[in-house]
Design a protein around this motif. Structure first.
Motif, short mmCIF file in Angstrom:
data_model
loop_
_atom_site.label_atom_id
_atom_site.label_comp_id
_atom_site.label_asym_id
_atom_site.label_seq_id
_atom_site.Cartn_x
_atom_site.Cartn_y
_atom_site.Cartn_z
N VAL A 1 16.32 71.50 26.14
CA VAL A 1 16.44 72.94 25.95
C VAL A 1 17.62 73.26 25.04
O VAL A 1 17.56 74.19 24.24
CB VAL A 1 16.55 73.66 27.32
N ASP A 2 18.68 72.47 25.14
CA ASP A 2 19.83 72.69 24.27
C ASP A 2 19.42 72.56 22.80
O ASP A 2 19.85 73.34 21.96
CB ASP A 2 20.94 71.68 24.58
N PRO B 1 2.92 66.32 22.60
CA PRO B 1 2.44 66.57 23.97
C PRO B 1 3.16 67.73 24.66
O PRO B 1 2.56 68.42 25.49
CB PRO B 1 2.72 65.25 24.70
N VAL B 2 4.40 67.98 24.30
CA VAL B 2 5.13 69.12 24.87
C VAL B 2 4.50 70.42 24.40
O VAL B 2 4.24 71.33 25.20
CB VAL B 2 6.63 69.07 24.50
N SER C 1 26.50 75.02 25.73
CA SER C 1 25.81 73.80 25.33
C SER C 1 25.45 72.99 26.58
O SER C 1 26.27 72.81 27.48
CB SER C 1 26.72 72.96 24.43
N PHE C 2 24.22 72.51 26.59
CA PHE C 2 23.75 71.65 27.68
C PHE C 2 23.57 70.21 27.19
O PHE C 2 23.00 69.39 27.89
CB PHE C 2 22.40 72.16 28.21
N SER C 3 24.04 69.91 26.00
CA SER C 3 23.77 68.62 25.38
C SER C 3 24.34 67.43 26.14
O SER C 3 23.87 66.31 25.96
CB SER C 3 24.27 68.61 23.94
N HIS C 4 25.34 67.65 26.97
CA HIS C 4 25.95 66.54 27.71
C HIS C 4 25.64 66.59 29.20
O HIS C 4 26.20 65.81 29.97
CB HIS C 4 27.46 66.52 27.47
N TRP C 5 24.78 67.48 29.62
CA TRP C 5 24.40 67.54 31.03
C TRP C 5 23.60 66.30 31.39
O TRP C 5 22.85 65.78 30.57
CB TRP C 5 23.56 68.78 31.29
N PRO C 6 23.69 65.84 32.63
CA PRO C 6 22.91 64.68 33.05
C PRO C 6 21.48 65.09 33.44
O PRO C 6 21.03 64.90 34.57
CB PRO C 6 23.69 64.15 34.25
N SER D 1 17.56 65.58 31.36
CA SER D 1 16.78 65.56 30.12
C SER D 1 16.21 66.92 29.78
O SER D 1 16.06 67.26 28.60
CB SER D 1 15.66 64.52 30.22
N ILE D 2 15.89 67.73 30.78
CA ILE D 2 15.40 69.08 30.51
C ILE D 2 16.50 69.90 29.86
O ILE D 2 16.28 70.57 28.84
CB ILE D 2 14.88 69.76 31.80
N ALA D 3 17.71 69.86 30.41
CA ALA D 3 18.83 70.62 29.85
C ALA D 3 19.13 70.18 28.42
O ALA D 3 19.35 71.02 27.54
CB ALA D 3 20.07 70.45 30.74
#
Length: 166
Positions: free
Chosen positions: A17-18, A91-92, A5-10, A12-14
């Protein structure tokens, strides 16, 4: 298989993507922008298994990109509609389309063309600076630590080098 999980990475891309990083989720959103609202229609258009589709729709509803609306009482049936948060993903998808059209389309050209209803012209996504309206290019854009960057990482030498902090 358990995924990281990347949900708590600092980053916004991570975090994005999560939530949206598997192959099916952006395609489910694409279909929602095409006007698909019902489970069976999503399944028919995508050729996706029922359990995978149910999982992606549930995740998109929980994340607030889609909302459910009951359209039948007996038996209870719901359709899926884009929320403001979901519409803000357009837009993405447009940027992904532009990149795919440039680098992955064959000689026959783009499979889908965006038409801007307000001006009546075919168009493509362009990411521009919100201040000066000039196109954003990697060569003339720098990354800086934002207000949400974790304090615990700010003082690490490799992080300071990455962000050009003296």
């Amino acid at each position: 298989m358990r995924r990281t999980s990347f949900s708590h990475w600092p980053c916004s891309i991570a975090r994005t993507v999560d939530l949206l990083g598997d192959a099916w989720t952006p395609l489910v959103l694409r279909e929602a922008f095409y006007g698909v609202r019902r489970f069976d229609a999503f399944q028919r258009e995508l050729g996706i298994s029922r359990n995978t589709l149910a999982d992606r729709l549930r995740r998109l509803v929980e994340a607030g990109l889609l909302d459910t609306r009951r359209y039948e009482d007996e038996p209870p049936r719901h359709e899926y509609v884009l929320t403001e948060k979901g519409r803000d993903f357009f837009p993405v998808l447009a940027a992904l389309t532009r990149w795919g059209d440039r680098w992955l389309a064959g000689e026959e050209g783009a499979p889908v063309v965006l038409r801007h209803d307000r001006c009546g012209h075919d168009t493509e996504a362009e990411v521009v600076c919100a201040a000066c309206r000039e196109p954003l290019r990697a060569d003339d854009t720098a990354m800086r630590m934002g207000p949400g960057f974790p304090d615990r990482l700010r003082e690490r030498p490799e992080v300071r080098r990455r962000f050009g902090v003296d």
